[in-house]
Design a protein around this motif. Structure first.
Motif, PDB file in Angstrom:
ATOM      1  N   GLY A 149      38.195 -49.139 -26.632  1.00  0.00           N
ATOM      2  CA  GLY A 149      38.973 -48.274 -25.675  1.00  0.00           C
ATOM      3  C   GLY A 149      37.924 -47.263 -25.175  1.00  0.00           C
ATOM      4  O   GLY A 149      37.984 -46.969 -23.988  1.00  0.00           O
ATOM      5  N   LEU A 150      37.374 -46.358 -25.798  1.00  0.00           N
ATOM      6  CA  LEU A 150      36.694 -45.199 -25.424  1.00  0.00           C
ATOM      7  C   LEU A 150      35.361 -45.354 -24.747  1.00  0.00           C
ATOM      8  O   LEU A 150      35.392 -45.080 -23.766  1.00  0.00           O
ATOM      9  N   SER A 151      34.831 -46.445 -25.217  1.00  0.00           N
ATOM     10  CA  SER A 151      33.595 -46.449 -24.669  1.00  0.00           C
ATOM     11  C   SER A 151      33.073 -48.024 -25.033  1.00  0.00           C
ATOM     12  O   SER A 151      33.094 -48.417 -26.393  1.00  0.00           O
ATOM     13  N   GLY A 152      32.758 -48.950 -23.902  1.00  0.00           N
ATOM     14  CA  GLY A 152      32.357 -49.957 -24.513  1.00  0.00           C
ATOM     15  C   GLY A 152      31.717 -50.917 -23.112  1.00  0.00           C
ATOM     16  O   GLY A 152      31.884 -50.498 -21.760  1.00  0.00           O
ATOM     17  N   GLU A 190      25.475 -33.056 -14.942  1.00  0.00           N
ATOM     18  CA  GLU A 190      24.707 -34.078 -15.282  1.00  0.00           C
ATOM     19  C   GLU A 190      24.772 -35.212 -14.357  1.00  0.00           C
ATOM     20  O   GLU A 190      23.723 -35.872 -14.272  1.00  0.00           O
ATOM     21  N   PHE A 191      25.992 -35.502 -13.827  1.00  0.00           N
ATOM     22  CA  PHE A 191      26.181 -36.422 -12.793  1.00  0.00           C
ATOM     23  C   PHE A 191      25.250 -36.156 -11.663  1.00  0.00           C
ATOM     24  O   PHE A 191      24.475 -36.985 -10.963  1.00  0.00           O
ATOM     25  N   VAL A 192      25.143 -34.823 -11.362  1.00  0.00           N
ATOM     26  CA  VAL A 192      24.564 -34.268 -10.081  1.00  0.00           C
ATOM     27  C   VAL A 192      22.981 -34.591 -10.167  1.00  0.00           C
ATOM     28  O   VAL A 192      22.066 -35.191  -9.448  1.00  0.00           O
ATOM     29  N   LYS A 193      22.584 -34.286 -11.745  1.00  0.00           N
ATOM     30  CA  LYS A 193      21.134 -34.583 -11.888  1.00  0.00           C
ATOM     31  C   LYS A 193      20.680 -35.946 -11.874  1.00  0.00           C
ATOM     32  O   LYS A 193      20.037 -36.311 -11.279  1.00  0.00           O
ATOM     33  N   THR A 250      35.261 -43.016 -16.918  1.00  0.00           N
ATOM     34  CA  THR A 250      34.243 -43.337 -16.006  1.00  0.00           C
ATOM     35  C   THR A 250      33.815 -44.969 -16.060  1.00  0.00           C
ATOM     36  O   THR A 250      33.869 -45.498 -17.204  1.00  0.00           O
ATOM     37  N   ILE A 251      33.633 -45.491 -15.008  1.00  0.00           N
ATOM     38  CA  ILE A 251      33.316 -47.156 -14.842  1.00  0.00           C
ATOM     39  C   ILE A 251      31.877 -47.072 -14.231  1.00  0.00           C
ATOM     40  O   ILE A 251      31.757 -46.564 -13.078  1.00  0.00           O
ATOM     41  N   VAL A 252      31.340 -48.083 -14.928  1.00  0.00           N
ATOM     42  CA  VAL A 252      29.882 -48.289 -14.317  1.00  0.00           C
ATOM     43  C   VAL A 252      30.064 -49.685 -13.821  1.00  0.00           C
ATOM     44  O   VAL A 252      30.267 -50.710 -14.724  1.00  0.00           O
ATOM     45  N   VAL A 253      29.956 -50.076 -12.502  1.00  0.00           N
ATOM     46  CA  VAL A 253      29.736 -51.290 -11.909  1.00  0.00           C
ATOM     47  C   VAL A 253      28.281 -51.779 -11.690  1.00  0.00           C
ATOM     48  O   VAL A 253      27.516 -51.017 -11.107  1.00  0.00           O
ATOM     49  N   ASP A 254      28.058 -52.805 -11.923  1.00  0.00           N
ATOM     50  CA  ASP A 254      26.599 -53.282 -11.684  1.00  0.00           C
ATOM     51  C   ASP A 254      26.461 -53.800 -10.436  1.00  0.00           C
ATOM     52  O   ASP A 254      27.223 -53.754  -9.670  1.00  0.00           O
ATOM     53  N   PRO A 291      33.888 -37.362 -22.256  1.00  0.00           N
ATOM     54  CA  PRO A 291      32.722 -36.928 -21.824  1.00  0.00           C
ATOM     55  C   PRO A 291      31.479 -37.895 -22.092  1.00  0.00           C
ATOM     56  O   PRO A 291      31.313 -38.411 -23.092  1.00  0.00           O
ATOM     57  N   LEU A 292      30.353 -38.331 -20.728  1.00  0.00           N
ATOM     58  CA  LEU A 292      29.488 -39.174 -21.310  1.00  0.00           C
ATOM     59  C   LEU A 292      28.191 -38.425 -21.452  1.00  0.00           C
ATOM     60  O   LEU A 292      27.930 -37.610 -20.902  1.00  0.00           O
ATOM     61  N   LYS A 293      27.594 -38.950 -23.076  1.00  0.00           N
ATOM     62  CA  LYS A 293      26.594 -37.901 -23.054  1.00  0.00           C
ATOM     63  C   LYS A 293      25.388 -38.403 -22.294  1.00  0.00           C
ATOM     64  O   LYS A 293      25.336 -39.483 -21.948  1.00  0.00           O
TER      65      LYS A 293
END
Lengths: 149, 168
Positions: free
Chosen positions: B22-25, B75-78, B138-142, B154-156
């Protein structure tokens, strides 16, 4: 040290749903007094200035005393904020409730976990039957609801 | 077997294997419901997420009242500055009031769009893995429109970079 502990834990522990992280209960101590409690799970905290109490029906006339002081935390966006850990107990007064009347105590709260997550504001409701003056305290039935529902 | 049943079975298998789900995957779910969203920006103009189809899209649910959310955003801005030219697009969905979101976006100098999410938007995050509906999520879509990764908390920076580098 807290960060060093939190990081490895974060990947393994399931965060609690907010109604379990911040469990709200209320009971009548007498026909005019309601004891409201938040039991806050370890590693979770509530913001003092986000806590609101109300009663239904509003005509029962809820009076909320100043909340106890919390632990001060400096927030880079909001400045000085106070938080509660472990628990919070407040005695609420009802100015116009009738003996034997059922009232609903509504508690709004917002909190976060040391894991690095925050929950949207939550609304929890407890129905409390007000006792006769001599009766023992009566515990209410809890119902939780997210503002998102 | 319904999609939900399949998801539940997958979660049980993952939990049994000692893998936290659930937390990260990683995920290979279709992001069409997310990409079909249209939300107002801080000025009130509607923005369709479908306009970023074909890019690697990082959708971050956040709020000003969420300190961990604010802390990870620089970090997202960077990353937007560094990887944007290669096809990375961040979009913030603020579970917040427009004026507060706008004030914070300006203070931080956000270089990616902030949309104002309502109940539907945060509820959608629940169907995409945010089981306790907390923030940041946070969701990353390809580039093909599939959910490649979801993360609660928080995403490292190193994890973020590893995920997007693989997809760009």
């Amino acid at each position: 040290v807290a960060l060093a502990i939190a990081i490895p834990v974060f990947g393994q522990i399931d965060p609690l749903p907010p109604e379990r992280a911040f469990r709200f209960t209320a009971r009548a101590l007498n026909p005019q007094t309601i004891e409201a409690r938040f039991a806050i799970a370890d590693g979770y905290y509530l913001y003092r200035d986000k806590i609101r109490f109300s009663v239904e029906p509003a005509a029962a006339g809820l009076a909320v005393p100043p909340l106890p002081e919390g632990k001060v935390k400096e927030d880079q966006f909001f400045g000085r904020v106070e938080t509660y850990r472990g628990g919070l107990m407040v005695n609420l007064s009802l100015k116009n409730a009738a003996v034997g009347q059922k009232v609903v105590i509504v508690a709004e709260s917002q909190g976060c976990a040391d894991l690095g997550i925050c929950y949207p504001p939550q609304v929890q409701r407890v129905t409390v039957a007000l006792p006769a003056a001599s009766a023992a305290p009566s515990r209410g039935g809890t119902q939780s609801k997210s503002w998102l529902d | 077997m319904t999609r939900w049943t399949l998801l539940v079975v997958a979660a049980i298998i993952a939990a049994g294997a000692g893998v936290y789900f659930g937390l990260s995957g990683r995920s290979t779910r279709d992001a069409s419901t997310l990409l079909a969203l249209s939300l107002p920006n801080t000025s009130g103009h509607q923005e369709a997420l479908s306009q970023w189809k074909g890019k690697v899209l990082v959708v971050n649910f956040w709020a000003t009242w969420c300190a961990p959310c604010r802390e990870e955003m620089p970090e997202f801005v960077k990353a937007q500055g560094e990887f944007g030219p290669r096809g990375l697009q961040f979009v913030g969905i603020a579970v917040d009031e427009p004026d507060k979101a706008e004030r914070f976006a300006q203070e931080l100098g956000l270089n990616y769009p902030v949309l104002i999410g309502g109940y539907g938007a945060i509820e959608l995050s629940r169907t995409l893995g945010n089981r306790v509906v907390a923030l940041p999520f946070t969701i990353v879509v390809d580039r093909r429109g599939r959910v490649a990764h979801t993360h609660l908390g928080p995403l490292k920076p190193s994890e973020l970079r590893a995920i997007v580098s693989q997809l760009l």
